[in-house]
Write a protein that holds these residues in place. Structure first.
Motif, PDB file in Angstrom:
ATOM      1  N   ALA A 911       0.823  -1.199   0.000  1.00 51.83           N
ATOM      2  CA  ALA A 911       0.000   0.000   0.000  1.00 51.83           C
ATOM      3  C   ALA A 911       0.861   1.254   0.000  1.00 51.83           C
ATOM      4  CB  ALA A 911      -0.906  -0.008   1.228  1.00 51.83           C
ATOM      5  N   VAL A 912       0.264   2.353  -0.477  1.00 57.32           N
ATOM      6  CA  VAL A 912       0.894   3.667  -0.464  1.00 57.32           C
ATOM      7  C   VAL A 912      -0.088   4.640   0.157  1.00 57.32           C
ATOM      8  CG1 VAL A 912       1.895   5.527  -1.816  1.00 57.32           C
ATOM      9  CG2 VAL A 912       2.278   3.160  -2.507  1.00 57.32           C
ATOM     10  N   LEU A 913       0.304   5.236   1.288  1.00 58.19           N
ATOM     11  CA  LEU A 913      -0.522   6.228   1.977  1.00 58.19           C
ATOM     12  C   LEU A 913       0.209   7.561   1.938  1.00 58.19           C
ATOM     13  CD1 LEU A 913      -1.314   4.023   5.101  1.00 58.19           C
ATOM     14  CD2 LEU A 913      -2.572   4.108   2.943  1.00 58.19           C
ATOM     15  N   MET A 914      -0.521   8.666   2.135  1.00 58.24           N
ATOM     16  CA  MET A 914       0.084   9.987   1.986  1.00 58.24           C
ATOM     17  C   MET A 914      -0.349  10.920   3.099  1.00 58.24           C
ATOM     18  SD  MET A 914      -0.138  10.600  -2.109  1.00 58.24           S
ATOM     19  CE  MET A 914       0.854  12.055  -1.945  1.00 58.24           C
ATOM     20  N   LEU A 915       0.603  11.775   3.513  1.00 66.30           N
ATOM     21  CA  LEU A 915       0.361  12.807   4.518  1.00 66.30           C
ATOM     22  C   LEU A 915       1.100  14.074   4.114  1.00 66.30           C
ATOM     23  CD1 LEU A 915       0.716   9.906   6.244  1.00 66.30           C
ATOM     24  CD2 LEU A 915       0.209  11.433   8.141  1.00 66.30           C
ATOM     25  N   LYS A 916       0.848  15.143   4.876  1.00 66.31           N
ATOM     26  CA  LYS A 916       1.610  16.377   4.706  1.00 66.31           C
ATOM     27  C   LYS A 916       2.908  16.276   5.492  1.00 66.31           C
ATOM     28  CE  LYS A 916      -2.275  19.652   4.461  1.00 66.31           C
ATOM     29  NZ  LYS A 916      -2.879  20.801   5.168  1.00 66.31           N
ATOM     30  N   GLY A 917       3.999  16.648   4.883  1.00 68.08           N
ATOM     31  CA  GLY A 917       5.262  16.724   5.598  1.00 68.08           C
ATOM     32  C   GLY A 917       5.929  15.375   5.770  1.00 68.08           C
ATOM     33  N   SER A 918       7.123  15.406   6.283  1.00 63.17           N
ATOM     34  CA  SER A 918       7.920  14.201   6.466  1.00 63.17           C
ATOM     35  C   SER A 918       7.298  13.298   7.522  1.00 63.17           C
ATOM     36  CB  SER A 918       9.339  14.604   6.900  1.00 63.17           C
ATOM     37  OG  SER A 918      10.099  13.479   7.224  1.00 63.17           O
ATOM     38  N   VAL A 919       7.261  12.002   7.248  1.00 67.40           N
ATOM     39  CA  VAL A 919       6.665  11.034   8.171  1.00 67.40           C
ATOM     40  C   VAL A 919       7.630  10.807   9.329  1.00 67.40           C
ATOM     41  CG1 VAL A 919       5.726   8.714   8.416  1.00 67.40           C
ATOM     42  CG2 VAL A 919       5.433   9.959   6.263  1.00 67.40           C
ATOM     43  N   LEU A 920       7.097  10.854  10.567  1.00 70.61           N
ATOM     44  CA  LEU A 920       7.932  10.745  11.762  1.00 70.61           C
ATOM     45  C   LEU A 920       7.712   9.469  12.555  1.00 70.61           C
ATOM     46  CD1 LEU A 920       7.634  14.387  13.170  1.00 70.61           C
ATOM     47  CD2 LEU A 920       9.428  13.448  11.718  1.00 70.61           C
ATOM     48  N   ARG A 921       6.466   8.983  12.642  1.00 68.95           N
ATOM     49  CA  ARG A 921       6.193   7.884  13.566  1.00 68.95           C
ATOM     50  C   ARG A 921       5.024   7.050  13.092  1.00 68.95           C
ATOM     51  NH1 ARG A 921       9.865   6.341  16.443  1.00 68.95           N
ATOM     52  NH2 ARG A 921      10.248   8.468  17.121  1.00 68.95           N
ATOM     53  N   PHE A 922       5.119   5.718  13.386  1.00 74.13           N
ATOM     54  CA  PHE A 922       4.025   4.777  13.150  1.00 74.13           C
ATOM     55  C   PHE A 922       3.578   4.205  14.492  1.00 74.13           C
ATOM     56  CE2 PHE A 922       6.580   4.109   9.146  1.00 74.13           C
ATOM     57  CZ  PHE A 922       5.706   4.780   8.313  1.00 74.13           C
ATOM     58  N   GLY A 923       2.326   3.812  14.522  1.00 72.90           N
ATOM     59  CA  GLY A 923       1.790   3.095  15.674  1.00 72.90           C
ATOM     60  C   GLY A 923       0.593   2.282  15.246  1.00 72.90           C
ATOM     61  N   PHE A 924       0.337   1.187  15.949  1.00 70.75           N
ATOM     62  CA  PHE A 924      -0.735   0.280  15.555  1.00 70.75           C
ATOM     63  C   PHE A 924      -1.637   0.001  16.745  1.00 70.75           C
ATOM     64  CE2 PHE A 924       3.188  -0.924  13.205  1.00 70.75           C
ATOM     65  CZ  PHE A 924       2.812  -0.385  11.977  1.00 70.75           C
ATOM     66  N   LEU A 925      -2.953   0.105  16.493  1.00 70.60           N
ATOM     67  CA  LEU A 925      -3.969  -0.171  17.509  1.00 70.60           C
ATOM     68  C   LEU A 925      -4.901  -1.249  16.984  1.00 70.60           C
ATOM     69  CD1 LEU A 925      -5.032   3.510  18.372  1.00 70.60           C
ATOM     70  CD2 LEU A 925      -3.206   2.196  19.442  1.00 70.60           C
ATOM     71  N   ASP A 926      -5.443  -2.028  17.905  1.00 69.60           N
ATOM     72  CA  ASP A 926      -6.507  -2.922  17.475  1.00 69.60           C
ATOM     73  C   ASP A 926      -7.811  -2.131  17.439  1.00 69.60           C
ATOM     74  OD1 ASP A 926      -7.381  -2.677  20.084  1.00 69.60           O
ATOM     75  OD2 ASP A 926      -6.573  -4.607  20.727  1.00 69.60           O
ATOM     76  N   CYS A 927      -8.883  -2.781  17.085  1.00 70.05           N
ATOM     77  CA  CYS A 927     -10.137  -2.060  16.859  1.00 70.05           C
ATOM     78  C   CYS A 927     -10.835  -1.646  18.142  1.00 70.05           C
ATOM     79  CB  CYS A 927     -11.079  -2.901  15.991  1.00 70.05           C
ATOM     80  SG  CYS A 927     -10.544  -2.976  14.267  1.00 70.05           S
ATOM     81  N   VAL A 928     -10.266  -1.969  19.280  1.00 73.48           N
ATOM     82  CA  VAL A 928     -10.806  -1.454  20.550  1.00 73.48           C
ATOM     83  C   VAL A 928      -9.864  -0.430  21.158  1.00 73.48           C
ATOM     84  CG1 VAL A 928     -12.137  -3.528  21.040  1.00 73.48           C
ATOM     85  CG2 VAL A 928      -9.779  -3.368  21.847  1.00 73.48           C
ATOM     86  N   GLY A 929      -8.850  -0.005  20.409  1.00 72.17           N
ATOM     87  CA  GLY A 929      -7.979   1.075  20.844  1.00 72.17           C
ATOM     88  C   GLY A 929      -6.783   0.651  21.661  1.00 72.17           C
ATOM     89  N   THR A 930      -6.459  -0.631  21.722  1.00 76.01           N
ATOM     90  CA  THR A 930      -5.312  -1.108  22.480  1.00 76.01           C
ATOM     91  C   THR A 930      -4.068  -1.086  21.598  1.00 76.01           C
ATOM     92  OG1 THR A 930      -6.762  -2.547  23.755  1.00 76.01           O
ATOM     93  CG2 THR A 930      -4.387  -2.991  23.883  1.00 76.01           C
ATOM     94  N   LEU A 931      -2.967  -0.656  22.164  1.00 70.43           N
ATOM     95  CA  LEU A 931      -1.728  -0.570  21.410  1.00 70.43           C
ATOM     96  C   LEU A 931      -1.200  -1.967  21.094  1.00 70.43           C
ATOM     97  CD1 LEU A 931       0.467   1.399  20.333  1.00 70.43           C
ATOM     98  CD2 LEU A 931       1.652   1.071  22.514  1.00 70.43           C
ATOM     99  N   ILE A 932      -0.844  -2.181  19.833  1.00 70.36           N
ATOM    100  CA  ILE A 932      -0.277  -3.456  19.393  1.00 70.36           C
ATOM    101  C   ILE A 932       1.241  -3.323  19.380  1.00 70.36           C
ATOM    102  CG2 ILE A 932      -0.173  -5.156  17.546  1.00 70.36           C
ATOM    103  CD1 ILE A 932      -2.888  -4.160  16.598  1.00 70.36           C
ATOM    104  N   GLN A 933       1.921  -4.100  20.201  1.00 72.37           N
ATOM    105  CA  GLN A 933       3.373  -4.055  20.245  1.00 72.37           C
ATOM    106  C   GLN A 933       3.965  -4.870  19.104  1.00 72.37           C
ATOM    107  OE1 GLN A 933       4.888  -5.168  24.069  1.00 72.37           O
ATOM    108  NE2 GLN A 933       3.407  -3.934  25.196  1.00 72.37           N
ATOM    109  N   SER A 934       5.199  -4.532  18.755  1.00 72.84           N
ATOM    110  CA  SER A 934       5.897  -5.297  17.730  1.00 72.84           C
ATOM    111  C   SER A 934       6.290  -6.657  18.291  1.00 72.84           C
ATOM    112  CB  SER A 934       7.152  -4.551  17.272  1.00 72.84           C
ATOM    113  OG  SER A 934       6.810  -3.322  16.674  1.00 72.84           O
ATOM    114  N   PRO A 935       6.268  -7.690  17.466  1.00 68.99           N
ATOM    115  CA  PRO A 935       6.693  -9.014  17.957  1.00 68.99           C
ATOM    116  C   PRO A 935       8.175  -8.998  18.323  1.00 68.99           C
ATOM    117  CG  PRO A 935       6.378  -9.039  15.582  1.00 68.99           C
ATOM    118  CD  PRO A 935       5.860  -7.726  16.055  1.00 68.99           C
ATOM    119  N   TYR A 936       8.546  -9.863  19.249  1.00 67.88           N
ATOM    120  CA  TYR A 936       9.935  -9.915  19.667  1.00 67.88           C
ATOM    121  C   TYR A 936      10.308 -11.336  20.058  1.00 67.88           C
ATOM    122  CZ  TYR A 936       8.020  -9.851  24.432  1.00 67.88           C
ATOM    123  OH  TYR A 936       7.327 -10.145  25.576  1.00 67.88           O
ATOM    124  N   GLU A 937      11.600 -11.563  20.137  1.00 71.95           N
ATOM    125  CA  GLU A 937      12.130 -12.841  20.581  1.00 71.95           C
ATOM    126  C   GLU A 937      12.544 -12.719  22.043  1.00 71.95           C
ATOM    127  OE1 GLU A 937      15.980 -15.815  19.781  1.00 71.95           O
ATOM    128  OE2 GLU A 937      15.746 -13.938  18.671  1.00 71.95           O
TER     129      GLU A 937
END
Length: 1210
Positions: A911-937
């Protein structure tokens, strides 16, 4: 508590407005092709947001590190607390570990002198604006009770006798005034300089440099003048007892405790001892460091700036002084000399001595002092010397005073870390601690501090200019060093020995996974070092990978190499070609050059702790250094490392030690490029490109080594330096090579397009925005090039950009991640219009278009790369300086054996998404608003002894977006923040649910998705100094505080948020300032801070005995109140000094104010301030009336005098 509900029908949607005023876009606003969403979407998103504005309040918590540019020192011998004043008007008060308080004068004037009210819980500060302040230390946050502003004289010295409420103040004119500490009102008793010297003296004695009361009689005041005159003034008789004249200027005076002798230090490096029985000449004159030359003369010495004369019962007196070395010994470091009997010990210091103070057992100046330590305040350090041992060892400093041991270049802040990481790091770091310290306890042990209930593990990581990394335990608002590592040990030492230049190792950014303990360091020389943590030492072979991430292929000398080795080959959808992206060691193609840093090729023995496993270096091409790395991310579950710069993106499999992907930013788009890009013609003249073309927040250091050394100057100075450098090195923009398929791309417009001129310190990007552009430059820092040469030739203004129907215009965008900021930022409408008109005044043909696009942020995670994806897969989210978000899907083998043998496949096309200005940060939430952490070992020690009965397997922890989606189906929310706006997308439909324009007049420097009060929000720090928080996912503004104007690049480079409502930044080159934006933490802050004042019984004075008291004078009968009070001395002149009431009570109300109570408190403060102004007006009116009455009286007297006289009698 608010409940947001948004219904999607999969095809169309309305455009409601979010609660905070941000507009909600249509589902297609973030899609690649701009078409309505057709993929199945959840019928309803039900997010229950719990955060409200009352959950947020911004305040400073604590400041760590060494006080920047210190100026003064004071010590309370009963409370055992230390105070340090600084040039910026700050005061640091230190006690036992955990007791650390920072105060700031509102005026910002330098602190000249500090005086404790011993065992009273108060401190007097004298500032360079000739103001005295009285601080109340009986509260956890000290506040000013009174201030006294001198109007006609400048303060040079202050002295407060023990257990006295009268402060002696010496001035530049040579006068001595007396201030009542309780009321902070000037006494009418004044010792004028012309009364203190003899009438026959023809010259002014100079400023007062010393004041002290005689240990023998408190009614005698010793006054030292700069010219060399010393006077003892009888306060009762108001006359001089004796005068001493010496040829050399005086710097300091110190009494013997019996009050019969005193010692002076002079500007010629001499010490003079005076006996009160004979004051006509000194009893003894010594030059401690002055030797007799062959001709019989003494060699000239530097001034002795301070001397202290302390006695001891069990040994000879101590004479301690600073300075006094001979001038001919060039290159010697600053020294502190300790003379104890016949033994002379010279302690060399690493930095110039600002002040020192001897700590004694008793606060009484007429008792045997018994010195036990000396505190030495240096320009960049604080040391305490143990005087009780003959070798004078130093105490181990429990405060984090070595944050600036090497200049800090980057910071990272991690709250709520795994609880076991801090003890492990401490245990390993303790093995490398220095030895040789004094075995006694730290003598500055005042105050009380207890571990509060609102604590959790916190770690701060600092990267430094010499390549070192420091881990700090920041739990419970304290700071203690845990572990230190040096990245320079990975590389071979430079040939020709140590050059003393540590700049190539400077740390640019770090990436750390606390759960897996994988640590990644990005260096200024475009290198990345990957570390694994182990509790065991090991013999390791560091693997080195070389990556060519360079666009300048037309600069390669050989045409055949240009054809056969393209800069970026076009990868297939599943198997990217990277064989040309790297070259094996020793097989560097012609026209290329290895990095200036050589990785150690031999096997090395590494101690426990972080051990280097992999080094990735970007190659030089044709003598040109690689562009600095602008973004990095590492994921331990995937075993992948991704990094990018202004040329492109590279992904490394650090498990198999291979390069998976190496592509230019343009190639990442595939067929989804939303921009019209034009190719460039080759440069006519090949010029040296020794400077880095991309100067941004993440690559603050330039190629100038002098700039690296002085990177902590103000940003204004930095911009001026950069301007001069760029004027000398002004050149045409770097040519960019693109694949041949681009030349036949029908999306490229053949029409000439206007070229916007960049400011002299940054490249220019052309951004095609989805939103309407209102006709002026929307660059974050739109500064026209006024002094530097333009990078493109000038052309008539009439050649403007032409665009097809329905195409938005191009605009200039200078990314904060890809430029050096010119500050202070001024974004008035007029400046923007002028900037735009001048920016577009130059125009060139379309073939000279520079379209470099930097990778500004990266993040691995489980997501939906395409609209028709049904299940989440591993993805790499890529953000660019043009506001574009790219998703790169990956296929990773799940079995451990397959993961180590089979290759990971990945390729563009997501996918290609667009915003104004330089992109600084990503974050992911589930559909109830809980933060989804990145997987780790889960961490496992790579060097642990293997158990034959148990197979060592990787334990992975995944947080799938669909794990908590039972009620709303498959999918998740993606939060993307750029320099200008934030958007929330629904994946996989790529619908834009919420959008909020964060700022129009400034730009965001730092953005993080953080956890606060068991919920999540988006925290932003803007260049105009505003700190903001937005709710998620609705992007409602929750807090917007104008906190800190960006006056220095240091702040922009080091500001970072973390969970729990905390943040930090480097407030000065030597200090870390921590702040909180959580109301809960502000409420609990008083409990977390240490107490400066503890009730302690004042030690009793020793019994002097009958004979000693009888013959020693009647000092106990001295009553200062009787002499200095208003009844005896009268009132001082109002014009001499102005009393200013303190704001302690008002500040307390401001801190406690919140909600309705806050409004009432603020109204009360306003009333108090209005009443104060009315009182001042009434006082001025009374003065005017008095003046009018005096004038009327004089006029009436003159009228009566001349009423009966004739005109000729006048």
């Amino acid at each position: 508590m608010k409940k947001f509900r948004k219904v999607l029908d999969g095809l169309t949607t309305s455009s409601p407005v979010s609660g905070g005023g941000g507009t909600v876009g249509s589902p297609s606003c973030g899609s690649a092709a701009g078409t309505p969403t057709t993929a199945p979407t959840p019928r309803e998103i039900d997010v229950q947001e719990t955060l409200v504005s009352e959950n947020f309040q911004l305040c400073k918590t604590v400041r760590h590190g060494f006080p920047y540019q210190p100026t003064a020192l004071a010590f309370d011998p009963v409370q055992k607390i230390l105070a340090i004043g600084s040039r910026s008007g700050g005061v640091r008060i230190l006690g036992r570990p955990g007791v650390d308080c920072y105060c700031q004068h509102e005026s910002g004037a330098a602190v000249l002198q500090l005086q404790f009210l011993i065992n009273e819980g108060a401190l007097v500060t004298a500032c360079a604006d000739d103001t005295l302040h009285l601080w109340n230390l009986r509260q956890r946050r000290p506040a000013v009770l009174h201030s006294l502003k001198f109007n006609r004289e400048r303060i040079t010295f202050c002295h407060l006798p023990f257990q006295s409420k009268w402060l002696y103040v010496g001035t530049e004119r040579g006068n001595t005034h007396i201030v009542n500490i309780e009321s902070f009102i000037l006494s009418g008793y004044v010792i004028m300089w012309n009364k203190a010297i003899e009438l026959s003296t023809k010259t002014h004695p100079g400023p007062v440099v010393h004041l002290s009361d005689s240990p023998k009689d408190e009614g005698k005041l010793l006054i030292g003048f700069e010219s060399g005159t010393v006077v003892q003034w009888d306060l009762r008789a108001k006359k001089v007892d004796f005068r001493i004249y010496y040829d050399e200027a005086i710097h300091s005076v110190s009494w013997h405790h019996e009050g019969k002798q005193f010692m002076c230090s002079h500007s010629d490096g001499s010490l003079t001892l005076w006996n009160l029985r004979n004051t006509t000449k000194p009893f003894q004159v010594t030059f401690p460091h002055g030797k007799i030359q062959k001709d019989g003369r003494k060699e000239s010495c530097k001034p002795i700036l301070k001397v202290e004369y302390k006695t001891s019962r069990s040994s000879e007196p101590f004479i301690i002084f600073s300075g006094g070395l001979s001038y001919d010994k060039a290159g010697r470091r600053p020294t502190l000399t300790i003379m104890h009997g016949k033994a002379i010990t010279v302690l060399e210091m690493d930095h110039p001595i600002v002040e020192f103070m001897v700590l004694c057992e008793t606060p009484y100046n007429n008792e045997v002092q018994e010195p036990y330590a000396v505190v030495v305040l240096l320009e960049k350090d604080l040391i305490v010397v143990d005087l009780t041992q003959s070798n004078f060892p130093v105490f181990e400093n429990p405060y984090p005073m070595d944050v600036h041991e090497s200049p800090v270049t980057c910071t990272a802040y991690f709250a709520d870390c795994p609880p076991d990481i801090i003890p492990i790091l401490y245990s390993i770091g303790a093995k490398h601690k220095k030895t040789g310290y004094s075995q006694k306890e730290w003598p500055i042990s005042g105050g009380t501090w207890t571990l509060g209930s609102h604590t959790y593990p916190e770690i701060i990581i600092t990267g430094h200019a010499d390549g070192s990394i420091k881990f700090w335990d920041a739990s419970a608002i304290t700071l203690q060093m845990l572990y230190k590592m040096k990245t320079s040990k990975v590389f071979e030492k430079p040939k020709g020995g140590d050059t003393g230049d540590d700049d190539p190792f400077a740390v640019q950014m770090v990436s750390w996974c606390p759960q897996s303990r994988i640590f990644c360091v990005v260096g200024i020389a475009a290198h990345i070092i990957l570390y694994r943590f182990s509790k065991y030492d090991a013999n390791t072979q560091i693997v080195s990978l070389e990556v060519r991430l360079q666009c300048e292929t037309e600069d390669v000398i050989s045409p055949s190499e240009t054809e056969n080795n393209p800069c970026f080959s076009e990868p297939g959808p599943h198997s990217p070609h990277h064989q040309h992206a790297s070259s094996p060691r020793g097989g560097t193609p012609e026209g290329m050059k290895d990095s200036c840093l050589k990785v150690k090729e031999r096997s090395v023995r590494v101690p426990p702790g972080y051990q280097a496993e992999l080094v990735v270096q970007l190659l030089w091409v044709d003598g040109e250094p690689p562009q600095q790395i602008t973004s990095v991310d590492i994921n331990s579950a995937y075993g992948l490392l991704a990094f990018g710069n202004c040329n492109g993106l590279a992904v490394v499999d650090y498990l198999q030690k291979t390069i998976l992907l190496c592509m230019s930013t343009l190639d990442l788009y595939g067929s989804s490029d939303p921009y019209q890009r034009l190719t460039r013609s080759p440069r006519r003249n090949r010029q040296s490109t020794s400077e880095f073309c991309m100067r941004g927040l993440s690559n603050f250091y330039s190629d100038s080594k002098k700039r690296i050394r002085t990177s902590y100057q103000s940003l204004t100075e930095l911009s001026d330096n950069q301007q001069s450098i760029d004027m000398e090195r002004s050149r045409s923009p770097t040519s960019v090579h693109y694949p041949s398929s681009l030349h036949n791309d029908p999306r490229v417009l053949p029409e000439p397009v206007a070229s916007l001129r960049a400011s002299h310190h940054s490249p220019v990007f052309y951004l095609l925005d989805n939103d309407h552009v209102n006709g002026h430059c929307t660059s974050p820092t739109s500064q026209p090039c006024s002094a530097g040469k333009p990078r493109v030739p000038a052309a008539p203004e009439g050649r403007l950009a032409r665009r097809g129907p329905g195409r938005p215009p191009f605009r200039k965008a200078q990314s904060a991640a890809c430029m050096e900021i010119s500050l202070p930022v001024s974004h008035t409408e007029e400046s923007r219009e002028n900037s735009f008109s001048r920016s577009r005044s130059s125009s060139v043909s379309s073939i000279d278009r520079d379209t470099k696009e930097a990778i500004t942020t990266l993040q691995f995670g489980e997501s939906f790369a395409r609209k028709n994806d049904l299940i989440p897969t591993p993805c790499l989210w890529v953000g660019t300086s043009l506001g574009v978000v790219l998703l790169i899907p990956m296929s990773i083998p799940t079995d451990q054996e397959e993961r180590m043998e089979e290759s990971v496949t990945m390729g563009p096309g997501g996918a290609v998404l667009m915003l104004k200005g330089s992109v600084l940060r990503f974050g992911f939430l589930d559909c109830v608003g809980t933060l989804i952490q990145s997987p780790y070992e889960v961490w496992r020690d790579p060097n642990a002894p293997e158990d034959p009965d148990r197979l060592r397997r990787r334990k992975l922890v995944h947080f799938s977006p669909s794990s908590s989606q039972d009620t709303c189906g498959e999918g998740h929310l993606a939060v993307v923040c750029s320099e200008r706006q934030a958007k929330v997308f629904l994946m996989p439909s790529q619908s834009c649910l919420f959008v909020h324009n964060i700022t129009e007049s400034s730009f965001v420097l730092r953005a993080d998705i953080v956890s606060v009060c068991n919920s999540v929000c988006l925290a932003c720090f803007c260049a105009n100094g505003h700190v903001m928080t937005l709710s998620l996912p609705s992007l409602r503004p929750l807090m917007d505080v104008n906190y800190l104007p960006l006056t220095d690049m240091r702040i922009a480079r080091t500001f970072c948020f973390t969970n729990g409502g905390q943040a930090l930044y480097l407030s000065s080159p030597t200090e870390i300032q921590r702040i909180t934006y959580s109301q809960e933490m502000c409420d609990n802050l008083q409990e977390m801070l240490g107490e400066l004042f503890t009730p302690i019984e004042t030690p009793e004075a020793q019994n002097r005995g009958f004979l000693k008291g009888f013959f020693g004078g009647n000092s106990n009968n001295f009553d200062r109140e009787e002499l200095f009070g208003e009844a005896a001395a009268g009132k001082a002149s109002r014009s001499l000094a102005q009393h200013i009431p303190g704001q302690a009570g008002m500040e307390g109300m401001k801190v406690a104010a919140s909600g309705v109570v806050g409004d009432l408190a603020r109204a009360r403060i306003a009333l108090d301030e209005r009443g104060q102004r009315l009182g001042e007006l009434e006082e001025r009116t009374a003065l005017m009336m008095t003046s009018a009455e005096v004038f009327s009286k004089h006029a009436h007297e003159m009228m009566l005098k001349y009423k009966d006289k004739k005109w000729y009698q006048l």
